[in-house]
Scaffold this motif. Structure first.
Motif, mmCIF file in Angstrom:
data_model
loop_
_atom_site.group_PDB
_atom_site.id
_atom_site.type_symbol
_atom_site.label_atom_id
_atom_site.label_comp_id
_atom_site.label_asym_id
_atom_site.label_seq_id
_atom_site.Cartn_x
_atom_site.Cartn_y
_atom_site.Cartn_z
ATOM 1 N N LYS A 20 -1.949 6.367 -10.332
ATOM 2 C CA LYS A 20 -1.920 6.782 -8.930
ATOM 3 C C LYS A 20 -2.578 5.978 -7.839
ATOM 4 C CE LYS A 20 -1.643 11.774 -9.645
ATOM 5 N NZ LYS A 20 -0.236 11.954 -9.303
ATOM 6 N N SER A 21 -2.496 4.783 -8.382
ATOM 7 C CA SER A 21 -3.036 3.451 -7.580
ATOM 8 C C SER A 21 -2.542 3.438 -6.178
ATOM 9 C CB SER A 21 -2.837 2.124 -8.293
ATOM 10 O OG SER A 21 -3.390 1.125 -7.444
ATOM 11 N N ALA A 22 -3.353 3.035 -5.101
ATOM 12 C CA ALA A 22 -2.673 3.206 -3.916
ATOM 13 C C ALA A 22 -2.158 1.869 -3.610
ATOM 14 C CB ALA A 22 -4.031 3.229 -2.734
ATOM 15 N N LYS A 31 0.894 -1.144 0.003
ATOM 16 C CA LYS A 31 0.087 -0.049 -0.055
ATOM 17 C C LYS A 31 1.052 1.160 0.001
ATOM 18 C CE LYS A 31 -3.870 -2.074 1.969
ATOM 19 N NZ LYS A 31 -5.047 -2.138 3.190
ATOM 20 N N ARG A 32 0.117 2.304 -0.915
ATOM 21 C CA ARG A 32 1.089 3.400 -1.066
ATOM 22 C C ARG A 32 1.558 4.110 0.587
ATOM 23 N NH1 ARG A 32 -1.368 7.383 -5.162
ATOM 24 N NH2 ARG A 32 -2.972 7.428 -3.518
ATOM 25 N N ASN A 33 0.547 3.895 1.351
ATOM 26 C CA ASN A 33 1.006 4.507 2.745
ATOM 27 C C ASN A 33 1.857 3.819 3.664
ATOM 28 O OD1 ASN A 33 -0.636 2.489 3.692
ATOM 29 N ND2 ASN A 33 -2.356 3.554 4.385
#
Ligand SMILES: Cc1cc2nc3c(=O)[nH]c(=O)nc-3n(C[C@H](O)[C@H](O)[C@H](O)COP(=O)(O)OP(=O)(O)OC[C@H]3O[C@@H](n4cnc5c(N)ncnc54)[C@H](O)[C@@H]3O)c2cc1C
Length: 188
Positions: free
Chosen positions: A108-110, A65-67
């Motif tokens: 920009k997928s998470a 996940k990006r985060n």
């Protein structure tokens, strides 16, 4: 760390306090990510891994996940490496992909799909570039109070012994904390 004695002395000189000896058990993504943060902040530590360098990691895909991965790269001081990171670990990198393998993935997928082994290798490379030596083939088998009375003594399957003030158990699901003769280990 290969230069940990020198770094410890420098830190001790700056703070006038003995530097705690930190040992990380396990060079999975968790252990290596912590090692990267410590190395990036010039904090000395030792990291031990049960497996050999060639056999560590898995070939299965993990969803990142990006985060989770973006803050890690930022924390390592490598913000310019977002694209490099994806290009190095994406499951479809051999066809110049960036891990967006689902139809609904947008640039920009998470999330993106990465190979577990390659994420580890990418982080290990960061450590190698900073002169950190991972102690491969060091399977922790026991933890007991050090005979010196300071900290703990770690024993490894290969008969190596080491002392530590802080032990970080990053041994994953088969965590050594459950197996070792460790008074602090959770009772099952
Ligand atoms: C098929 C599959 C798919 C998955 N997909 C995802 C996903 O999509 N997204 C996601 O976030 N997670 C996923 N996971 C879970 C992910 O793999 C784990 O969360 C992650 O690997 C945990 O990392 P870790 O560093 O905590 O532990 P691990 O990767 O298990 O690493 C622990 C390390 O410690 C070492 N070790 C263990 N005992 C000792 C000892 N006594 N002495 C020295 N070293 C020791 C081990 O050899 C190992 O290298 C998946 C797992 C599987 C099996």
């Amino acid at each position: 760390m290969s230069n940990s004695n020198q770094t410890s002395q420098n830190l001790a000189r700056t703070t006038n306090r003995p530097v705690p000896r930190i040992s990380i058990i396990g060079a999975g993504i968790a252990g290596i990510a912590l090692a990267c943060r410590l190395a990036g902040n010039n904090i000395p530590f030792s990291i031990y891994e049960a497996q050999s360098q060639n056999s560590v990691g898995h070939n299965y895909a993990i969803t990142l996940k990006r985060n989770a991965w973006k803050p890690l790269i930022r924390a390592l001081g490598l913000p310019e490496s977002h694209q490099n990171f994806r290009a190095a670990v994406a499951v479809d990198r051999c066809v110049q992909g960036n891990g967006q393998i689902y139809r609904d993935s947008s640039p920009k997928s998470a999330v993106f799909q990465a190979v577990d082994k390659d994420v580890r290798q990418w982080l290990i490379q960061y450590l190698v570039e900073r002169g950190v030596q991972i102690h491969w083939c060091h399977k922790l088998t026991n933890i007991k109070e050090a005979t010196s009375g300071n900290g703990a003594e770690l024993s490894f399957e290969n008969d190596v012994r080491a002392e530590a003030d802080f032990i970080v158990d990053a041994g994953g699901l088969r965590s050594p904390a459950f197996d070792c003769n460790n008074p602090a280990a959770p009772k099952t």
